[in-house]
Write a protein that holds these residues in place. Structure first.
Motif, PDB file in Angstrom:
ATOM      1  N   THR A  79       0.825  -1.211   0.000  1.00 39.22           N
ATOM      2  CA  THR A  79       0.000   0.000   0.000  1.00 39.22           C
ATOM      3  C   THR A  79       0.862   1.264   0.000  1.00 39.22           C
ATOM      4  OG1 THR A  79      -0.070  -0.092   2.402  1.00 39.22           O
ATOM      5  CG2 THR A  79      -1.944  -1.043   1.230  1.00 39.22           C
ATOM      6  N   LEU A  80       2.130   1.125   0.320  1.00 41.72           N
ATOM      7  CA  LEU A  80       2.976   2.313   0.422  1.00 41.72           C
ATOM      8  C   LEU A  80       4.197   2.183  -0.469  1.00 41.72           C
ATOM      9  CD1 LEU A  80       3.097   2.791   4.297  1.00 41.72           C
ATOM     10  CD2 LEU A  80       1.804   4.158   2.655  1.00 41.72           C
ATOM     11  N   SER A  98       5.101   7.646   0.037  1.00 38.61           N
ATOM     12  CA  SER A  98       3.771   8.048  -0.426  1.00 38.61           C
ATOM     13  C   SER A  98       2.899   6.809  -0.541  1.00 38.61           C
ATOM     14  CB  SER A  98       3.867   8.747  -1.785  1.00 38.61           C
ATOM     15  OG  SER A  98       4.185   7.787  -2.768  1.00 38.61           O
ATOM     16  N   PRO A  99       1.553   7.025  -0.519  1.00 39.53           N
ATOM     17  CA  PRO A  99       0.676   5.862  -0.734  1.00 39.53           C
ATOM     18  C   PRO A  99       0.899   5.323  -2.143  1.00 39.53           C
ATOM     19  CG  PRO A  99      -0.590   7.854  -0.209  1.00 39.53           C
ATOM     20  CD  PRO A  99       0.827   8.272  -0.329  1.00 39.53           C
ATOM     21  N   HIS A 101      -1.194   4.009  -4.117  1.00 36.90           N
ATOM     22  CA  HIS A 101      -2.280   4.133  -5.089  1.00 36.90           C
ATOM     23  C   HIS A 101      -2.558   5.549  -5.523  1.00 36.90           C
ATOM     24  CE1 HIS A 101      -2.786  -0.078  -4.971  1.00 36.90           C
ATOM     25  NE2 HIS A 101      -2.780  -0.046  -3.647  1.00 36.90           N
ATOM     26  N   HIS A 107       4.165   4.957  -9.224  1.00 36.43           N
ATOM     27  CA  HIS A 107       3.040   4.027  -9.283  1.00 36.43           C
ATOM     28  C   HIS A 107       2.605   3.807 -10.728  1.00 36.43           C
ATOM     29  CE1 HIS A 107      -1.446   3.328  -9.034  1.00 36.43           C
ATOM     30  NE2 HIS A 107      -0.906   2.235  -8.556  1.00 36.43           N
TER      31      HIS A 107
END
Ligand code: ADP
Length: 793
Positions: A79-80, A98-99, A101, A107
């Motif tokens: 998730t991170l 940061s996340p 998603h 990402h």
């Protein structure tokens, strides 16, 4: 003096630059493949993730002159994105935790499985406008974001920031991709190592806890010690239970081919019972089955020997079944029986449970040890693979033949993937031609069929790898995917076909087949991917080296050809002119005799003809003399010595003045040059004579010679005020026999400038002309300047 002082201060102006550029070998920049080589070798020895970051980031920064490099990793919960490493100087970096998603570049790169390049200022923020406000950082001018994916698992991203706009060349892009792939493989390996160590530690802690709770079983533990043999452990358990409960029998069973078979039993067990329990009890015997399925103890009061298919055990009143659970499975049973009672007391149950539990834990510990050993072996194998890979890249750097390079990669793959074979095909007309194979083919007929070539467009796995440029993995090899060898290829159970690139373009397809069923793991894929990438780099390098060599040898051949034809021409000119001299002299002197003795008797026309013979004879003599001079530029060479330009000019001018007293020849101070004195004389003579000869009607001819320093050369200029030359003839006049005028207007042979050109070129200089028609011409030539010889200027 002045010249010498000027020289030394000039030489001292940049002393460090000169020495470091030419003396220190470490300043020679490494090529991308050399850097990858070094990285691969270093990674083979890396043990932790921190090691890996250090090894990968520094060369990436250095090779591309990047400002900073960052590694972001996906955390355990997926998730991170965590910032785990940062090199270089970027105080306000955008790249923080940061996340995973959020719409962040790393990402996106992971999702799209492709690198993102932002080459110009503002490009990154155009794509991610709120990135700066969200992170509080500042965007770099240019940025590269490289996803790290091993198999299907997104690991993280490698990010490089630049201070200036940066165009990413295809070589850089390939370098970065390979680097990111290698980094991914190494990180995964480090993670695996780490998690293995963590598991050992966790398991050890757990065992410690359980051990502490087993006070009742200290005796067993002490007896067992560090025993790891399962049957020895079972024997100890039997002994301990009999020592505590004197009236019981005990046995240890394992499941074997659908039967529970006793492996160990207490000495009191009667022979007929021992025979029966050894032979085995069906797995569905009710009490056995219940214990195994429930994985919980079954205390059978009022033992039913018949129902459990053990008729010889009728003497027992109560039997206890303790499943020994290892890895969640009941592989074995600890069974205790008593002939003294028909039911178990609570105390007896507790004691039997404790013994069984101790045995179970010991068995589990043994099993964990065994698994760890297996995993360690796997880890060792992978380390060896990486070391082998490093060796391979080293070998590949020395080899130029493409098929040999492919063969080396195949050898490595076959050694890394036990029981495998590898084939390599290239397209040739309508077929895939087998060019190289490695490994032991269980079915030799297969190799024969493959060797005949496979139809293009009819061989699914090879076609697909080549066309899609993607590997074609088959965990279960479909014989129809190689239709031409459908029968023979059945021995191959698992396969992959991989495109082999040479630079950007696929060159062929490399297939790996296994004789056993195997599921391709992400580690397999990473190894295949890494070897194939390295092969592609080696192939491209070999191709470039080959092309360079080809060009070099073409140039060398052309040079040799030119040299030979020049030598032949000179030879011819020399022989022709030399042998012509005698007959020409004869013609001239006989014409002279005729004119003297018989001139009176000839009429007007006869005398005209005779005059033409004399003129032609003279012209032919000039031709022969000039041709001899031309051929002698190379055949009669003298060493270069310091020659004073002014003195040469003066000698030439004196000679020409004798022929044409009205001629006006002047000079500046001319330098001392290293030259063949006679050739310099001839050079100046030809140019000055031409300047006088091609004068304008009614204008007194004037020739001036000057010289100027130009870098490492002296540039001489011979200027006249003559008729001039049209620009389209500037090159042609230097070729032999090329004249712009008939002999009726200007006498000449068309050889003089060709001789001049040869002389200048022999001295390492250049000759050319600048001219304006009707104004005059300047012939310019350069001669190398040599230090310390210019004192007279
Ligand atoms: P040539 O014996 O004819 O002078 P060169 O090789 O010396 O042979 O010169 C080739 C041609 O170049 C000449 O025929 C002439 O047309 C042209 N040329 C050479 N020098 C000059 C000059 N100083 N001014 C004008 N034309 C020149």
């Amino acid at each position: 003096m002045l010249g010498a002082a000027g020289f030394s201060s000039g030489a001292n102006q940049y002393p460090e630059q000169v020495s470091s550029d030419f003396v220190t070998p470490s300043r020679v920049p490494l090529s991308f493949s050399e850097r990858l080589q070094a990285v691969t070798e270093a990674l083979a020895a890396a043990r932790t993730q921190a090691d890996v970051f250090g090894i990968v980031l520094a060369p990436a920064l250095d090779a591309l002159h990047a400002l900073a490099g960052t590694v972001l990793l996906v955390d355990d919960t997926a998730t991170l994105l965590l910032r785990v490493a940062h090199h270089g100087h970027a105080p306000h970096s955008l790249w923080q935790d940061s996340p995973l998603h959020a719409p962040v570049p790393a990402h996106d790169a992971l999702q799209r499985r492709e690198a993102l390049f932002f080459e110009h200022p503002g490009a990154l923020l155009l794509a991610y406008p709120d990135l700066e406000t969200r992170t509080g950082g500042r965007a770099a001018v240019a940025t590269a974001i490289l996803p790290m994916i091993v198999g299907d698992r997104p690991l993280g991203a490698l990010i490089l920031d630049f201070q200036d706009p940066h165009h990413f060349t295809s070589a850089e892009v390939r370098f970065l991709r390979t680097l990111a792939a290698q980094c991914g493989v190494a990180l995964e390996r480090a993670q695996l190592q780490h998690s293995l160590e963590a598991r050992v530690a966790a398991r050890t802690a757990q065992l410690e806890e359980q051990r502490a709770a087993l006070d009742a079983f200290v005796a067993y533990k002490e007896a067992v010690g560090s025993e790891s043999d399962v049957l020895a452990l079972a024997r100890q358990a039997v002994r301990v239970v009999q020592a505590s409960l004197e009236y019981v029998s005990a046995a240890y069973y394992e499941l074997d081919g659908g039967l529970w078979k006793a492996r160990v039993w207490s000495p009191d067990v009667r022979p007929e019972v021992a025979a029966e329990i050894q032979a085995g009890v069906p797995a569905d015997a009710p009490d056995f089955r219940e214990a195994a399925q429930s994985r919980a103890a079954v205390f059978a009061d009022g033992w039913n020997a018949e129902a459990n298919e053990l008729p010889s055990t009728r003497a027992y009143g109560a039997v206890a079944f303790l499943p020994l659970v290892v890895n969640g499975q009941a592989h074995s049973l600890f069974v205790v029986g008593t002939r003294d009672a028909r039911a178990w007391t609570e105390r007896e149950k507790a004691l039997i449970r404790a013994v069984a539990r101790g045995l179970s834990i010991s068995l589990e510990r043994t099993e964990v040890m065994r698994q760890l050993q297996a995993q360690n072996a796997e880890l060792d194998a992978r380390t060896r693979a990486l070391e082998g890979y490093a060796q391979l890249t080293q070998d590949l750097a020395l080899e130029d033949d493409a098929v040999t390079l492919v063969g080396r990669a195949q050898e490595l793959l076959v050694s890394l993937i036990p029981g495998s074979v590898s084939t390599y095909y290239e397209p040739e007309g309508e077929v895939w031609k087998l060019l190289s194979h490695r490994g032991e083919f269980w079915n030799p007929a297969l190799l024969q069929v493959l060797g005949r070539g496979l139809p293009r467009g009819g061989t699914l796995n090879v076609d697909s790898a080549f066309e899609t440029r993607q590997p074609y993995y088959q965990d279960q090899h479909d014989p129809d995917s190689v239709a031409a060898a459908r029968q023979e290829i059945r021995v191959i159970r698992t396969s992959v076909a991989l495109p082999v690139f040479e630079g950007e373009e696929p060159r062929g397809v490399l297939a790996v087949g296994l004789h056993h069923v195997h599921q391709w793991t992400s580690i397999d894929r990473a190894v295949l991917d890494t070897v194939l990438r390295s092969l592609a780099l080696a192939l491209e390098r070999a191709k470039q080296a080959g092309a360079l060599q080809q060009r070099t040898s073409e140039v060398v051949r052309a040079n040799e050809e030119l040299h030979r034809s020049n030598a032949e021409l000179e030879q011819f000119a020399y022989i022709a002119s030399h042998d012509l001299q005698a007959p020409i002299r004869a013609v001239a002197s006989f014409a002279g005799i005729i004119s003297k003795r018989y001139g009176e008797r000839l009429d007007e026309r006869g005398r005209l003809y005779l005059q033409q013979i004399v003129d032609s004879g003279e012209h032919m003599k000039r031709l022969v003399d000039d041709l001899l001079a031309f051929s002698r530029v190379h055949t009669e060479q003298r060493p270069f010595l310091p020659v004073e330009g002014s003195m040469v000019f003066d000698a030439v001018a004196r000679r020409l003045k004798a022929e044409a007293p009205a001629a006006n020849m002047t000079r500046d101070n001319l330098p001392v040059v290293q030259a063949d004195g006679q050739q310099l004389d001839q050079l100046l003579q030809n140019l000055i004579a031409n300047g006088l000869k091609y004068h304008r009607a009614g204008v007194a001819s004037q020739v001036h010679v000057s010289a100027e320093r130009e870098g490492d050369f002296w540039r001489f200029a011979v200027s006249d005020n003559g008729i001039g030359i049209e620009p389209q003839y500037f090159a042609r006049i230097f070729e032999i026999f090329q004249r712009l005028h008939g002999r009726e207007s200007y006498e000449g042979t068309g050889i003089g400038l060709a001789v001049c050109k040869k002389i200048v070129e022999r001295h390492g200089g250049r000759l050319w002309v600048e001219s304006v028609v009707g104004v005059g011409s300047t012939f310019l030539f350069t001669l190398p300047w040599r230090s310390g010889r210019n004192g007279s200027v």
